[in-house]
Design an enzyme around this catalytic site. Structure first.
Site: not given
Length: 547
Positions: A78, A142, A173, A199-200, A202
């Site tokens: 994402g 993805r 992941d 990177k995220t 979240d």
């Protein structure tokens, strides 16, 4: 291309970087590492890249000559604000070390590597994307790299282009993919390095060496602006409860950070729900209690923040979803061939354990159907598609209605549902994220130049001025453990959940009762790019409290 006034102004912004990334660099090796769990199994799976030392960069007076190199870059998973600046930093970094080096972007994520779909990233392309949001410079995807044929295609395509290093920009992941690929190339003696970048939005990819993942800062500031706007409206109209679900697939870092920035009436923290072994009914009662007490003060409005991954942390629901993940992997074709949702629910209920079947059959049909949606590429339920905020509204409404009949509630309850997710993923990066990501790209360039593989670029000491940040690299295997995926135990980077003993959660817990009953809203407003440093360059409250 027509550009906004902000785009034009942001193109001129020069990101701030650590002192060690401004000139010649000396690499200092720390102690050898081991994985966070399952050490023997992880070491056996990664014999060539396990146990590497942590690396730190220091300024050096020695001028080094680096050979020209061709580097490939992939955006994976994402979107997150700052991805373009990682690529800009990587491009500038390899060019600074040798002006003849070249950068190739594989298009559409990891599949671009296996399908050999790419474009060379030149200065005229890079310059159009500096300090901008999004991943549209090369696109993302993805696709999970886990099959030997994928590794072979990656090796073949890199050799065709003369690529000697790959940089994979992604989350847990995606960086696991990077570690697996690095190990495969080492085992084959391919001479191709692999470096990851954290990177995220979240916020769940972090360790002592990775203080935060990029994009978290910007996304939280975007969501907090929106929450503040809604709270201002709620405090003006005084007639709605706004249930706001916030992106963050598993951990509740975004919900916690936004709570610290905006001081809503209720914030559910998934990790606390799990620790207290709360049921869905317990969560609802927690919200109802606040609604009732505020009504007694004549305040029939409020805000409720809900983490996206909540359902997976309610113990009974977590067990159910775990069983569903395994069942749907095993009986995928059988379930897909059934014509109606009713048939799918009945088929699955018959395969579940007694306890999980009981939980599943008691759920509203619409909610149960959402739990049966297609899994993501990693085999997990797509929690962003589960309308937890609407389920909680319905359950709170029913409880309040019952209390009203009993004469225990004399107020009003009307609710609005919101989901803030995609609004924050491609925002123009904050100054913090613009600086941080550019520094990460430069750090990746140095790791490549120094012949390192199986590492993740690291920039630390992030609450200090950028000049004092510490750059280096951390072995990806040091962050790994074994987890069940598609019914099989696989090595993955361990997710960092909200620490209930940590300073950010403690700060929240100390104040939430006051925020619940008294309207103490903060209105952060939009991200500021120009102005005093104390307004424009602040890190998240989470990072400040942790450090």
């Amino acid at each position: 291309m027509i550009k906004s006034a902000l785009q034009i102004a942001r193109e001129k912004y020069i990101p701030k970087v650590p002192a060690a990334l401004k000139g010649s660099v000396k690499i200092v090796e720390g102690e050898k590492t081991q994985s966070v769990a399952d050490q023997a199994e992880i070491e056996k799976m990664f014999p060539h890249t396990y146990g590497l030392p942590v690396l730190s960069f220091e300024t050096s007076d020695e001028k080094k000559d680096y050979p020209a190199i061709k580097v490939g870059v992939i955006l994976s998973g994402g979107q997150a604000p700052g991805g373009h600046n990682v690529i800009s930093g990587l491009f500038d970094g390899i060019k600074r070390l040798n002006s003849n080096s070249q950068l190739y972007g594989f298009l559409g994520g990891p599949s671009g590597l296996t399908d050999n779909v790419y474009k060379e990233l030149t200065s005229d392309i890079i310059d159009c994307y500096r300090n901008t949001g999004g991943f549209d410079i090369i696109g993302s995807g993805r696709t999970k790299l886990e099959e030997e044929w994928q590794f072979e295609k990656a090796l073949e395509n890199c050799k065709k282009l003369g690529i000697k290093a790959l940089v994979i920009i992604g989350g847990d992941d995606s960086n696991t993919n990077a570690a697996v690929l690095a190990e495969y190339f080492m085992a084959k003696g391919a001479g191709i390095q692999v470096v990851g970048v954290p990177k995220t939005i979240d916020g769940d990819l972090k360790t002592e060496m990775i203080e935060t993942s990029f994009g978290f800062d910007t996304a939280c500031k975007v969501y907090s602006e929106l929450i503040g706007n809604i709270q201002r409206d709620a405090n003006s109209a005084k007639k709605y409860y706004h249930f706001i679900k916030l992106m963050g697939r598993s951990a509740s870092h975004i919900a916690l950070e936004c709570a610290l920035q905006t001081q809503p009436n209720v914030t559910i923290i998934s990790e606390e729900v799990a620790a207290k072994n709360m049921t869905l009914d317990d969560v609802v009662n927690q919200i109802v209690d606040v609604v009732v007490k505020r009504a007694e003060k004549g305040e029939n409005f409020g805000t409720v923040l809900i983490p996206e991954g909540l359902v997976e942390f309610i113990p009974a629901m977590k067990t159910l979803i775990g069983e569903l993940n395994d069942l749907l992997a095993k009986f995928e074709s059988e379930v897909n061939n059934l014509e109606s949702n009713k048939e799918r629910r009945e088929f699955v209920a018959g395969k579940l354990s007694k306890e999980s079947a009981e939980v599943f059959t008691q759920l509203p049909n619409s909610f149960a159907n959402q739990l049966l949606l297609d899994r993501d590429p990693h085999g997990n339920v797509q929690v962003s598609m589960i309308e937890t905020e609407k389920l909680l509204i319905d359950m709170v409404k029913a409880k309040v209605k019952a209390l009203k009949k009993e004469g225990k509630f004399k107020g009003k309850f009307k609710a609005q549902a919101h989901f803030f997710g995609y609004e924050g993923r491609c925002a123009a990066p904050s100054n913090f994220d613009a600086d941080y990501t550019y520094s990460l790209g430069n750090a990746a360039a140095i790791l490549i130049a120094e012949g390192k593989t199986g590492y993740m670029a690291s920039v630390r000491n992030l609450t200090a001025p950028a000049d004092e940040w510490l750059a280096g690299g951390v072995p990806i295997t040091s962050m790994m453990n074994l987890e069940r995926r598609h019914g099989v135990m696989k090595p993955v980077i361990q997710k960092a959940l909200v620490n209930l003993d940590g300073a950010p959660f403690k700060k929240f817990a100390e104040n939430r009762d006051d925020w619940a009953l008294n309207t103490q809203y903060i209105y952060p407003g939009p991200i500021q790019y120009f102005g005093p440093s104390e307004v424009c360059d602040l890190p998240t409250k989470t990072l400040a409290l942790e450090r």
